[in-house]
Design a protein around this motif. Structure first.
Motif, PDB file in Angstrom:
ATOM      1  N   ASN A 252       6.509   2.053   2.106  1.00  0.00           N
ATOM      2  CA  ASN A 252       6.439   1.677   0.679  1.00  0.00           C
ATOM      3  C   ASN A 252       6.462   0.176   0.485  1.00  0.00           C
ATOM      4  O   ASN A 252       5.893  -0.345  -0.468  1.00  0.00           O
ATOM      5  CB  ASN A 252       7.640   2.256  -0.074  1.00  0.00           C
ATOM      6  N   ASN A 253       7.176  -0.520   1.343  1.00  0.00           N
ATOM      7  CA  ASN A 253       7.372  -1.947   1.146  1.00  0.00           C
ATOM      8  C   ASN A 253       6.488  -2.820   2.025  1.00  0.00           C
ATOM      9  O   ASN A 253       6.642  -4.034   2.049  1.00  0.00           O
ATOM     10  CB  ASN A 253       8.841  -2.307   1.392  1.00  0.00           C
ATOM     11  N   ASP A 256       1.935   0.369   2.229  1.00  0.00           N
ATOM     12  CA  ASP A 256       1.946   1.275   1.077  1.00  0.00           C
ATOM     13  C   ASP A 256       0.532   1.787   0.773  1.00  0.00           C
ATOM     14  O   ASP A 256       0.118   1.847  -0.378  1.00  0.00           O
ATOM     15  CB  ASP A 256       2.546   0.566  -0.154  1.00  0.00           C
ATOM     16  N   HIS A 259      -0.247   6.295  -0.583  1.00  0.00           N
ATOM     17  CA  HIS A 259      -0.286   6.982  -1.872  1.00  0.00           C
ATOM     18  C   HIS A 259      -1.708   7.299  -2.318  1.00  0.00           C
ATOM     19  O   HIS A 259      -1.944   8.298  -2.992  1.00  0.00           O
ATOM     20  CB  HIS A 259       0.421   6.147  -2.940  1.00  0.00           C
ATOM     21  N   VAL A 348      -4.195  -1.871 -13.983  1.00  0.00           N
ATOM     22  CA  VAL A 348      -4.014  -1.771 -12.526  1.00  0.00           C
ATOM     23  C   VAL A 348      -3.159  -0.535 -12.234  1.00  0.00           C
ATOM     24  O   VAL A 348      -2.201  -0.234 -12.958  1.00  0.00           O
ATOM     25  CB  VAL A 348      -3.309  -3.026 -11.972  1.00  0.00           C
ATOM     26  N   ASP A 349      -3.506   0.174 -11.205  1.00  0.00           N
ATOM     27  CA  ASP A 349      -2.802   1.426 -10.921  1.00  0.00           C
ATOM     28  C   ASP A 349      -1.303   1.182 -10.722  1.00  0.00           C
ATOM     29  O   ASP A 349      -0.911   0.238 -10.015  1.00  0.00           O
ATOM     30  CB  ASP A 349      -3.380   2.080  -9.670  1.00  0.00           C
ATOM     31  N   PRO A 350      -0.442   2.023 -11.324  1.00  0.00           N
ATOM     32  CA  PRO A 350       1.003   1.838 -11.158  1.00  0.00           C
ATOM     33  C   PRO A 350       1.455   1.838  -9.697  1.00  0.00           C
ATOM     34  O   PRO A 350       2.464   1.228  -9.348  1.00  0.00           O
ATOM     35  CB  PRO A 350       1.607   3.032 -11.896  1.00  0.00           C
ATOM     36  N   LEU A 351       0.680   2.521  -8.848  1.00  0.00           N
ATOM     37  CA  LEU A 351       1.083   2.574  -7.449  1.00  0.00           C
ATOM     38  C   LEU A 351       0.756   1.286  -6.691  1.00  0.00           C
ATOM     39  O   LEU A 351       1.158   1.133  -5.535  1.00  0.00           O
ATOM     40  CB  LEU A 351       0.443   3.788  -6.757  1.00  0.00           C
ATOM     41  N   MET A 352       0.070   0.356  -7.352  1.00  0.00           N
ATOM     42  CA  MET A 352      -0.081  -0.990  -6.778  1.00  0.00           C
ATOM     43  C   MET A 352       1.189  -1.749  -7.167  1.00  0.00           C
ATOM     44  O   MET A 352       1.167  -2.661  -8.004  1.00  0.00           O
ATOM     45  CB  MET A 352      -1.313  -1.691  -7.342  1.00  0.00           C
ATOM     46  N   GLU A 353       2.272  -1.345  -6.542  1.00  0.00           N
ATOM     47  CA  GLU A 353       3.587  -1.794  -7.002  1.00  0.00           C
ATOM     48  C   GLU A 353       3.818  -3.289  -6.862  1.00  0.00           C
ATOM     49  O   GLU A 353       4.681  -3.844  -7.526  1.00  0.00           O
ATOM     50  CB  GLU A 353       4.684  -1.060  -6.218  1.00  0.00           C
ATOM     51  N   ILE A 355       1.731  -5.721  -7.519  1.00  0.00           N
ATOM     52  CA  ILE A 355       0.798  -6.522  -8.309  1.00  0.00           C
ATOM     53  C   ILE A 355       1.509  -7.759  -8.878  1.00  0.00           C
ATOM     54  O   ILE A 355       0.893  -8.821  -9.002  1.00  0.00           O
ATOM     55  CB  ILE A 355       0.160  -5.665  -9.432  1.00  0.00           C
ATOM     56  N   HIS A 356       2.783  -7.641  -9.173  1.00  0.00           N
ATOM     57  CA  HIS A 356       3.504  -8.780  -9.766  1.00  0.00           C
ATOM     58  C   HIS A 356       3.571  -9.958  -8.803  1.00  0.00           C
ATOM     59  O   HIS A 356       3.722 -11.101  -9.232  1.00  0.00           O
ATOM     60  CB  HIS A 356       4.909  -8.359 -10.186  1.00  0.00           C
ATOM     61  N   ARG A 358       1.105 -10.212  -6.431  1.00  0.00           N
ATOM     62  CA  ARG A 358      -0.292 -10.254  -6.010  1.00  0.00           C
ATOM     63  C   ARG A 358      -0.553  -9.646  -4.647  1.00  0.00           C
ATOM     64  O   ARG A 358      -1.551  -9.948  -3.981  1.00  0.00           O
ATOM     65  CB  ARG A 358      -0.832 -11.686  -6.053  1.00  0.00           C
TER      66      ARG A 358
END
Lengths: 393, 234
Positions: A252-253, A256, A259, A348-353, A355-356, A358
């Motif tokens: 996830n980190n 990722d 998903h 942007v897809d929420p699963l592009m966690e 993004i904040h 980049r």
């Protein structure tokens, strides 16, 4: 004695002799043909065999069911086969020929295989492809792999069946015109195949062209990558770097990736449920500003603008360039995008966690290992499968 | 003759049994007082804005509470996804009930891989509900996804809650009269998403806006705890 030229008796005797002679000659000929046929059965190579002539004797012909590979249902999605287009060996062979034959295009120059090349996992190796009559496609030609396990087709997910997708591609990319195609079809070459695949009466029709190509596309199944073997229990199938790349893929980190690129535990390497996503390719301030609206143009919902079909990662190392517009030439560029260069847009897809920030911010070593894993998704037996190659070569 | 009369009398006095038939149980996702709408902006008490694009949940061992303290089984497993799966047909006796009890999440037996091979018409644990994690973690019990725009910022960040595994199962009881007649179930089960995120134990939308359970177990626990008080019957 004057010969009675037209004696019915004499004539009968002559015909009788002639018939006896013809029977003997026919028997000899039949034995020879039978022997040669038996020889040809021993020596024939199905992928190279010439199309049969239309002998007209197939009125009672029943096509032979085509058996797809028997894959583990827990790991591979079932192939969707519509009730009105069951797969047959004859239908698949016909579809394969039509796939590679440019006669379906308006200018007789562009076949399906012109943009979907087997060596590139049936994708094209250029950002966009050449259409019939000289134009260019607006998007990258996607690989044709595991299509029978897919639910939607094209980058904008506009088609929901393979048959629809084939029809769409014929019309859009080949500027298909049935009358033109009909005039060009070599009936001696194709008619017998159409009859064998779909039975009499009817012969040749646009619907049958589409169905036959769809049947061939359903055979394009990949199940023999290193990753398939690893998941099946062969722990040595992945090298240490490839295995570490897999862990990054799942983390996830870090990567990722899973998903969007794992469909539960199915090995289609694309989430067939989520289906579409905005993967942060372009910065726009408004949902209406996407140059290519993708799925949004299909649904009419602005929240779907900039969303595109999630592609399979099977054979991804063979399918460059990447993304719907082919903007990335290499896997390295793709990974750099997800790691460091995501672009913000409102949907942007929420699963592009990440993004904040980049991107997921992978280290050079992590990127290298992730790419090593992506190479482990290459299925050379798929791209080299003789049953998938051009039957005219 | 007397015996026949007595039997008729007894028969006439026999309490009629509640009829059992298929009824539709409705489910509603709300945000505060209004029905949840995807991609709509909702304000939080701390000045942030949230929006949603996915809302799915599993509930298990669902029973109706009878006035005498006993229970009437309603379903072993329910799945509700906004907006496509918000009702379910259930076989249930008519009557008045005092409430409903269920688990958030799956029982141990339900949380198995084999179910994924079934189509959705046969099991809510089907593939296409997209709730399966992997062979180790099994199913996520809930998916709530969307975005968060923090106060004073211009961009949305991800809002992702995927909560699953046994430690996060919660037993939930809602005490509210439920009336079931031949015309149907006169109540709906409601989940107020605002109470999960912005209730008495509100999520910090800067630091607690995502969890996939194992990466942020504390957030997952808080989500599950908040969920307990987020259901109602209306």
């Amino acid at each position: 004695m004057k010969k009675i030229e037209n004696s019915p008796l004499q004539g009968r005797n002559d015909r009788s002799n002639l018939c006896r002679y013809e029977r003997n000659r026919f028997a000899t000929l039949a034995m020879t043909v039978g022997f040669l046929f038996a020889l040809s059965l021993i020596q024939c190579k199905p992928e190279k065999m010439p199309p049969p002539k239309d002998t007209g004797d197939d009125s009672l012909y029943t096509a032979t069911p085509y058996e797809l590979p028997n894959l583990n249902p827990a790991r591979y999605r079932a192939v969707n086969i519509p009730a009105d287009n069951p797969m047959t060996k004859e239908g698949v062979l016909l579809g394969r020929m039509l796939f590679y034959d440019p006669i379906l295009s308006a200018d007789s120059l562009i076949s399906c295989a012109s943009c979907h090349k087997p060596e590139f996992s049936f994708a094209d190796n250029t950002p966009v492809s050449t259409r019939a009559l000289g134009g260019q496609t607006t998007r990258n030609s996607q690989p044709l792999i595991d299509m029978g396990m897919n639910k939607k087709f094209f980058w904008d997910a506009r088609s929901v069946t393979i048959e629809d997708a084939v029809r769409d591609a014929m019309n859009e990319e080949q500027a298909h015109n049935f009358l033109l195609t009909s005039a060009r079809v070599d009936t001696a070459r194709y008619l017998a195949l159409f009859n064998k695949a779909f039975g009499r009466p009817g012969g040749f029709s646009e619907e049958k062209i589409i169905k036959a190509i769809a049947q061939f596309l359903r055979t394009l199944i990949s199940s023999n990558t290193k990753f398939d073997r690893f998941i099946a229990g062969d722990q040595s199938a992945l090298s240490p770097d490839e295995y570490e790349g897999y862990q990054i893929f799942l983390d996830n980190n870090r990567g990722d990736c899973f998903h969007c690129h794992i469909d539960l535990t199915y090995l289609t390497m694309a989430n067939q449920i989520k289906m579409v996503a905005n993967n942060a390719l372009d910065t726009v301030s408004s949902l209406h500003d996407f140059l290519d609206k993708g799925y949004g143009a299909v649904t009419g919902n602005p929240n779907d603008n900039g969303r595109f079909k999630i592609p399979t990662l099977r054979n991804v190392a063979l399918t460059a360039p990447y993304m719907h517009d082919g903007r990335f030439a290499t896997l390295e560029q793709v990974i750099n995008h997800y790691s460091d260069s995501l672009k913000y847009s409102p949907n942007v897809d929420p699963l592009m966690e990440f993004i904040h920030q980049r991107g997921v911010r992978l280290s050079p070593t992590e990127k290298q290992k992730l790419i090593a894993f992506l190479h482990a998704l290459t299925d050379t037996t798929f791209v080299n499968n003789p049953e998938f190659q051009n039957p005219f070569e | 003759m007397g015996v026949i009369c007595a039997l008729l009398f007894l028969g006439a006095c026999k309490k009629p049994e509640n009829k059992t038939g298929f009824q539709t149980l409705s489910f509603q996702y709300k945000y505060g007082d209004e029905p949840l709408a995807f991609n709509k902006l909702y304000g939080t008490t701390s000045g942030d804005s949230v929006r949603f694009s996915t809302a799915k949940i599993y509930l298990s061992d669902v029973v109706l509470l009878k006035p005498n303290g006993s229970t009437q089984s309603l379903s072993t497993l329910l799945y509700f996804a906004h907006p496509e799966t918000l009702s379910v047909s259930l076989k249930v006796p008519e009557g008045n009930y005092t409430g409903i009890r269920f688990n958030f999440g799956l029982t141990e037996g339900q949380n198995q891989f084999s179910s994924t091979t079934k189509p959705c018409s046969e099991s809510p644990l089907c593939v296409d509900n997209d709730m399966w994690w992997d062979d180790v973690l099994k199913y996520t019990f809930v998916k709530l996804e969307g975005g968060v725009k923090l106060a004073g910022t211009n961009e949305f960040s991800s809002l992702v809650y995927h909560v699953g595994t046994a430690p996060y199962v919660r037993s939930i009881t809602v005490h509210q009269s439920i009336n079931i007649t031949e015309n149907g179930i006169n109540n709906a089960l409601v989940l107020d998403v605002q109470k999960i995120l912005d209730g008495t134990n509100a999520m910090n939308m800067e630091t607690e806006r995502t969890t996939k359970t194992f990466d942020k177990p504390t957030v997952a626990g808080k989500f599950a705890d908040n969920l307990v008080n987020a259901f109602s019957v209306e």
